[in-house]
Design an enzyme around this catalytic site. Structure first.
Site, short mmCIF file in Angstrom:
data_model
loop_
_atom_site.label_atom_id
_atom_site.label_comp_id
_atom_site.label_asym_id
_atom_site.label_seq_id
_atom_site.Cartn_x
_atom_site.Cartn_y
_atom_site.Cartn_z
N ASP A 33 0.81 -1.22 0.00
CA ASP A 33 0.00 0.00 0.00
C ASP A 33 0.84 1.27 0.00
OD1 ASP A 33 -2.40 -1.27 -0.16
OD2 ASP A 33 -2.71 -1.35 2.01
N ARG A 51 2.11 4.82 16.49
CA ARG A 51 1.70 5.87 15.55
C ARG A 51 2.15 7.26 15.99
NH1 ARG A 51 1.48 1.51 13.54
NH2 ARG A 51 0.12 0.90 11.84
N ASP A 109 -5.74 3.49 12.77
CA ASP A 109 -4.44 4.11 12.54
C ASP A 109 -4.56 5.45 11.80
OD1 ASP A 109 -2.95 2.22 13.91
OD2 ASP A 109 -2.97 0.85 12.21
N SER A 137 -3.10 -9.05 7.63
CA SER A 137 -2.52 -7.72 7.76
C SER A 137 -1.84 -7.68 9.12
CB SER A 137 -3.63 -6.67 7.67
OG SER A 137 -3.16 -5.46 8.18
N1 ARG Z 1 -6.66 -3.02 16.13
C1 ARG Z 1 -5.37 -2.62 16.54
C2 ARG Z 1 -5.32 -1.15 16.81
O1 ARG Z 1 -6.17 -0.45 16.36
C3 ARG Z 1 -4.32 -3.07 15.54
C4 ARG Z 1 -4.25 -2.29 14.30
C5 ARG Z 1 -3.26 -2.88 13.37
N2 ARG Z 1 -2.96 -2.00 12.29
C6 ARG Z 1 -2.74 -2.41 11.06
N3 ARG Z 1 -2.52 -1.48 10.19
N4 ARG Z 1 -2.77 -3.67 10.71
O2 ARG Z 1 -4.45 -0.67 17.47
#
Ligand code: ARG
Length: 406
Positions: free
Chosen positions: A14, A99, A128, A179
């Protein structure tokens, strides 16, 4: 002058496609910024240099790699340990913690290169994007934020095709089922069969928590003012402690989480995690607090901990409430010094076997039932009488009213 956009770059499909898409749609120069927050780049057989090369191949004018592993450990994992942070009582905020680190560096690079916008590869369905955007607006309200993956309307197959068309090398991405987001604090795994909340979580995406040992492992973690400083008396950096504890705990199969969680954007989502180091350190730290924190401080802290985790999960790392709660947390940590002994029993069980502290509020003379007892038993009678006085008064009144009524 051509606009410059700083893109949070992971090296995956991506963000690689995003480099080219930004050039095409914004007529801009793209600066790819990859932040090392302790993710193992070798799971894809790649190193940072290969990731940098891919950014250039995708069309970036600059590709910067920033080593933020220690920063992640000291400025993000340490406060998370102080807050015993687990979103919805379970998830230790793996992605949510990284992040803001990435945002901080994106903004710094945007300033350094004179960029007008930052960009990220998140879709519209996740948390995210919230963390990237709210974080950026907190640190640099003047910068635009662009989210190509929210705009381009491409499926995964379309993206693979797009990459092929532009000769962007995409490695393993084509066959990827899950993912996965990872950093020093653990791994978050989504997609594939995991999307069925009834289906058993598959074993194959786990890498940190495969049982490779049949022996128990006992370890002593030492804390000073809430910060882990040593494992088995060996002084290490926080990042190395997280690694070491995670590696040993993970080898016994400890550290998996399987949960349905509430995303900020209103979606319930089934996710699995493996965070052996994070979960062991938080458990040890919380246990030491049982020994060292004064009762009222401790009870108030237990109320604020879920709030802290929620704010961080919701992208409010840089926010006044989070800062205020941090100040509370920091003030509670001054006395959280001592050792906690953990035992890991394969497969997957952890027990806390003991704890000790020079600052313990545990007083053996007060607690003991043996002859060394120093507790003033005569004080208890009056205390308990007054403690129950209100209830006794209430009860007597009830009784006399009942009798009057009958
Ligand atoms: N659900 C978790 C969170 O919001 C994990 C997110 C994982 N992110 C990803 N881009 N695969 O913190």
């Amino acid at each position: 002058m051509t606009d410059k956009i700083v893109l949070a770059y992971s090296g995956g499909l991506d963000t690689s496609v995003a480099v080219r898409w930004l050039i095409e749609h914004h007529d801009a120069e793209v600066i790819a910024v990859a932040v090392d927050v302790g993710q193992s780049t070798d799971s894809t057989g790649e190193d940072w240099e290969a990731i940098q090369q891919r950014a250039f191949a995708a069309g970036a004018v600059e590709a910067v790699v920033i080593d933020a592993r220690n920063e992640m450990a000291e400025d993000y994992c340490v406060p998370a340990i102080a807050a015993n942070a687990r979103y919805e009582g379970k998830y230790p905020l793996v992605s949510a913690l990284s992040r803001p680190v990435i945002v901080k560096h994106l903004v710094a690079e945007a300033r350094r290169f004179g960029a007008t916008a930052v960009a990220h590869g998140c879709t519209g369905k996740g948390n995210d994007q919230v963390r990237f955007e709210v974080g950026t607006r907190a640190l640099a309200p003047d910068l635009d934020v662009i989210a190509p993956a929210r705009l381009w309307g491409m499926t995964r197959e379309d993206s693979v095709e797009y990459a092929a068309k532009w000769n962007i090398p995409i490695g393993q991405s084509k066959t990827k089922i899950y993912s996965i987001d990872e950093n020093l604090w653990g791994r978050a795994i989504e997609c594939g069969v995991i999307e069925d909340p009834w289906a058993k979580a598959p074993d194959d995406p786990y890498t940190l928590t495969r049982v490779t040992s049949s022996e128990d492992d006992e370890m002593v973690i030492s804390f000073v003012a809430g910060v882990p400083v040593a494992v088995d008396n060996k002084t290490l950096s926080v990042a190395d402690i997280i690694d070491e504890v995670g590696r040993r705990a993970g080898a016994t199969g400890f550290g998996r989480i399987d949960m349905v969680e509430n995303r900020r954007v209103g979606i319930k989502s089934r996710e699995v995690y493996e965070c052996p180091g994070a979960l062991a350190l938080i458990a040890a730290h919380a246990d030491l607090e049982d020994l060292c924190l004064e009762r009222d401080v401790h009870h108030e802290k237990l109320r604020l901990e879920p709030r802290w985790a929620e704010l961080v999960y919701d992208g409010m790392w840089f926010s006044p409430l989070k800062e205020a709660i941090d100040a509370f947390m920091a003030s509670t940590q001054t006395h959280v010094t001592g050792d906690v002994r953990l035992r890991f029993e394969p497969p997957g069980v952890m027990r806390i076997e003991g704890r000790r502290s020079p600052l313990a509020l545990y007083d053996h003379g007060l607690a003991t039932y043996d002859a060394s007892d120093t507790f003033r038993h005569q004080d208890a009678e009056g205390f308990v009488r007054l403690w129950g006085l209100g209830v006794a008064t209430w009860s007597a009144k009830q009784k006399s009213q009942e009798e009057g009524a009958s």
